[in-house]
Design a protein around this motif. Sequence first.
Motif, PDB file in Angstrom:
ATOM      1  N   GLU A  29       0.842  -1.206   0.000  1.00 37.91           N
ATOM      2  CA  GLU A  29       0.000   0.000   0.000  1.00 37.91           C
ATOM      3  C   GLU A  29       0.878   1.258   0.000  1.00 37.91           C
ATOM      4  N   GLU A  56      -4.170   5.620  -0.661  1.00 37.22           N
ATOM      5  CA  GLU A  56      -3.279   4.478  -0.433  1.00 37.22           C
ATOM      6  C   GLU A  56      -2.552   4.610   0.899  1.00 37.22           C
ATOM      7  N   HIS A  93      -4.980   3.525   3.437  1.00 34.90           N
ATOM      8  CA  HIS A  93      -5.059   2.060   3.454  1.00 34.90           C
ATOM      9  C   HIS A  93      -3.872   1.463   4.217  1.00 34.90           C
TER      10      HIS A  93
END
Length: 169
Positions: free
Chosen positions: A17, A50, A53
């Motif tokens: 990620e 991202e 995440h």
Amino acid sequence: MSNKVLEKALNEQLNAELYSAYLYLSMSAYFSDIGLSGFANWMRVQAQEEQFHAMKFYDYINERGGRVILTAIDAPQTEWASPLACAEAVLEHEKKVTSLVNNLVDLAIQEKDHATNIFLQWFVTEQVEEEDNVNEVLNKLRLLKGEGNGMFILDKELGTRVFTPPTAA
């Protein structure tokens, strides 16, 4: 985290990620360089997502009593042949991330770790949204063939996107 196999896999996804954020930031820089600030904004927002995440994985590993292990992040690509080629690369990358998430779900099921399986379901749903988002932009780019006034309209549209962290369920 008592299950070291899952802990290692979750750490690998955390680092994947972070790489995604790095790649999308590189794409943002590419779009800025060619004068498409809206596309640059779109990719910068993708990078922020991202990072969000990655932090979900970071927090989950810690919540389960595991140890977060950060590893080196490969240098991302920095040039693309066209905005269309860059968007196609985004879709391919999202498909790769989807497969990584699906593999994690399979591992959680195999290891009978129900809590991790439940945690990962958010990412399964998120990946459907991610691929759809990219496909929408990609379809517009294909219609425009990367040319004309439509590119400026799409650029302006993408410039309005903002990152809004999801609320807790």
